[in-house]
Design a protein around this motif. Structure first.
Motif, mmCIF file in Angstrom:
data_model
loop_
_atom_site.group_PDB
_atom_site.id
_atom_site.type_symbol
_atom_site.label_atom_id
_atom_site.label_comp_id
_atom_site.label_asym_id
_atom_site.label_seq_id
_atom_site.Cartn_x
_atom_site.Cartn_y
_atom_site.Cartn_z
ATOM 1 N N ASP A 206 2.375 -4.688 11.121
ATOM 2 C CA ASP A 206 3.404 -3.138 11.885
ATOM 3 C C ASP A 206 2.735 -2.123 11.657
ATOM 4 N N ILE A 207 1.784 -1.943 11.593
ATOM 5 C CA ILE A 207 1.090 -0.673 11.718
ATOM 6 C C ILE A 207 -0.441 -0.464 11.465
ATOM 7 N N VAL A 208 -1.049 -0.307 11.906
ATOM 8 C CA VAL A 208 -2.581 0.286 11.238
ATOM 9 C C VAL A 208 -2.334 1.523 11.310
ATOM 10 N N ASP A 209 -2.535 2.277 10.020
ATOM 11 C CA ASP A 209 -2.449 3.634 9.866
ATOM 12 C C ASP A 209 -3.752 4.449 9.277
ATOM 13 N N THR B 183 -5.423 -1.230 5.106
ATOM 14 C CA THR B 183 -4.799 -2.422 5.076
ATOM 15 C C THR B 183 -5.807 -3.499 5.795
ATOM 16 N N SER C 51 0.718 -0.813 0.556
ATOM 17 C CA SER C 51 -0.194 0.111 -0.632
ATOM 18 C C SER C 51 0.885 1.487 0.367
ATOM 19 N N GLY D 13 -5.460 2.591 7.831
ATOM 20 C CA GLY D 13 -6.352 1.336 8.306
ATOM 21 C C GLY D 13 -6.820 0.849 7.274
ATOM 22 N N VAL E 194 7.339 6.318 11.446
ATOM 23 C CA VAL E 194 8.598 5.622 12.274
ATOM 24 C C VAL E 194 8.895 4.254 11.483
ATOM 25 N N LEU F 203 9.830 -1.739 10.183
ATOM 26 C CA LEU F 203 9.300 -1.211 9.491
ATOM 27 C C LEU F 203 10.329 -0.356 7.970
ATOM 28 N N ASP F 204 9.780 -0.234 7.321
ATOM 29 C CA ASP F 204 10.936 0.688 6.652
ATOM 30 C C ASP F 204 10.565 1.913 6.107
HETATM 31 P P1 IMP Z 1 -3.162 1.405 6.628
HETATM 32 O O1 IMP Z 1 -3.912 1.032 5.133
HETATM 33 O O2 IMP Z 1 -3.094 3.213 5.819
HETATM 34 O O3 IMP Z 1 -3.030 1.852 7.804
HETATM 35 O O4 IMP Z 1 -1.299 1.372 6.194
HETATM 36 C C1 IMP Z 1 -0.621 0.605 6.806
HETATM 37 C C2 IMP Z 1 0.921 0.375 5.932
HETATM 38 O O5 IMP Z 1 1.373 1.580 5.502
HETATM 39 C C3 IMP Z 1 1.533 -0.075 6.928
HETATM 40 O O6 IMP Z 1 1.295 -1.847 7.379
HETATM 41 C C4 IMP Z 1 2.559 -0.046 7.253
HETATM 42 O O7 IMP Z 1 3.556 -0.651 5.554
HETATM 43 C C5 IMP Z 1 2.680 1.109 5.760
HETATM 44 N N1 IMP Z 1 3.044 2.968 6.636
HETATM 45 C C6 IMP Z 1 2.195 3.562 7.481
HETATM 46 N N2 IMP Z 1 2.758 3.995 8.439
HETATM 47 C C7 IMP Z 1 4.288 3.540 8.525
HETATM 48 C C8 IMP Z 1 4.506 4.117 9.499
HETATM 49 O O8 IMP Z 1 4.977 5.987 10.254
HETATM 50 N N3 IMP Z 1 6.018 3.567 9.101
HETATM 51 C C9 IMP Z 1 6.291 2.862 7.635
HETATM 52 N N4 IMP Z 1 5.308 1.803 7.143
HETATM 53 C C10 IMP Z 1 4.314 2.793 7.384
#
Ligand code: IMP
Ligand code: MG
Length: 217
Positions: A136-139, A143, A105, A141, A189, A194-195
């Motif tokens: 690793d992280i829910v940002d 994913t 994503s 949301g 982060v 995490l990359d």
């Molecule tokens: P979402 O689908 O927007 O919740 O994003 C989730 C994915 O975005 C994570 O699994 C990460 O791969 C990536 N991601 C979001 N924020 C960060 C961060 O601060 N550091 C690294 N990867 C991030």
């Protein structure tokens, strides 16, 4: 669609990741002052280890009686999942099945709204009805939402475990049941899997990635 919200509030440690600001000559810089690694440690390897052990204890307390499948979201969750699986064994959660999904994503720090979820292998149907998604992280949301939609079926209990949670960024309402650390602020982060553009995954600690900002003058 979402995994069940917490039955009772669980105290989740908070890590502050403020928006980077240019300060004097340089943006925030790492402690060693190295321009090669503009990152700032936010949780030491020991803090992370302790929190992962605590999470495993929580998970074992609630899901301990059930044969469990871990569904690991690659690539960012690979370090977390490996450590968590071993802590679950230490909490007598043996005979885990571990399966992998690939979610893409992100390119750099830019989200692609609809993540592509690819199943690597096949989720076994040996009668197990509880799947714990490890992320690793829910940002925003997206994913998490896509993973939950993919795995939800009438006979299955699906729960979500994420090392990090940034609730302020949420665009779809997902509530991970198990969270290692909550992030306060928009900072990006890296480390512990995490990359940023495939860099920093190998770090044993969590750090805020700091872009080189223009100086103030
Ligand atoms: P979402 O689908 O927007 O919740 O994003 C989730 C994915 O975005 C994570 O699994 C990460 O791969 C990536 N991601 C979001 N924020 C960060 C961060 O601060 N550091 C690294 N990867 C991030
Ligand atoms: Mg991820």
């Amino acid at each position: 669609m979402e995994a069940s919200p917490p039955a009772q509030p669980i105290l989740v440690p908070v890590l502050e990741v403020p928006a980077p600001q240019a300060v004097g000559q340089l943006a925030f810089w790492n402690d060693a002052g190295s321009p090669q690694m503009p990152i700032r440690e936010i949780a030491s390897a020991e803090m992370v280890r302790e929190r992962v052990a605590g999470l495993a204890h929580e998970i074992a307390g609630e899901l301990g009686g059930e044969p469990l499948t871990l569904a690991v979201v690659l690539r960012g969750a690979f370090v977390f999942a490996a450590d968590l699986a071993r802590e679950l064994i230490a909490n007598r959660m043996e005979n885990l099945l571990i399966t992998f999904f690939h979610a893409s994503s992100y390119r750099g720090t830019k989200a692609w709204r609809a993540p592509v979820i690819q199943e690597l292998g096949e989720l076994s149907s040996d009668g197990r009805q509880t799947v714990l998604i490890i992320d690793d992280i829910v940002d925003a949301g997206h994913t998490a939402d896509a993973m939950i939609r993919r795995l939800t079926s009438p006979k299955r209990r699906v729960e979500y475990c994420s090392l990090l949670d940034r609730p302020e960024a949420r665009e779809v309402p997902v509530h991970p049941r198990y969270v290692g650390f909550r992030l306060d602020g928009p900072g990006f982060v890296v480390g512990y899997g995490l990359d940023y553009d495939d860099k920093y995954r190998e770090l044993p600690y969590l750090a805020q990635w700091l872009p080189s900002l223009p100086t103030l003058g």
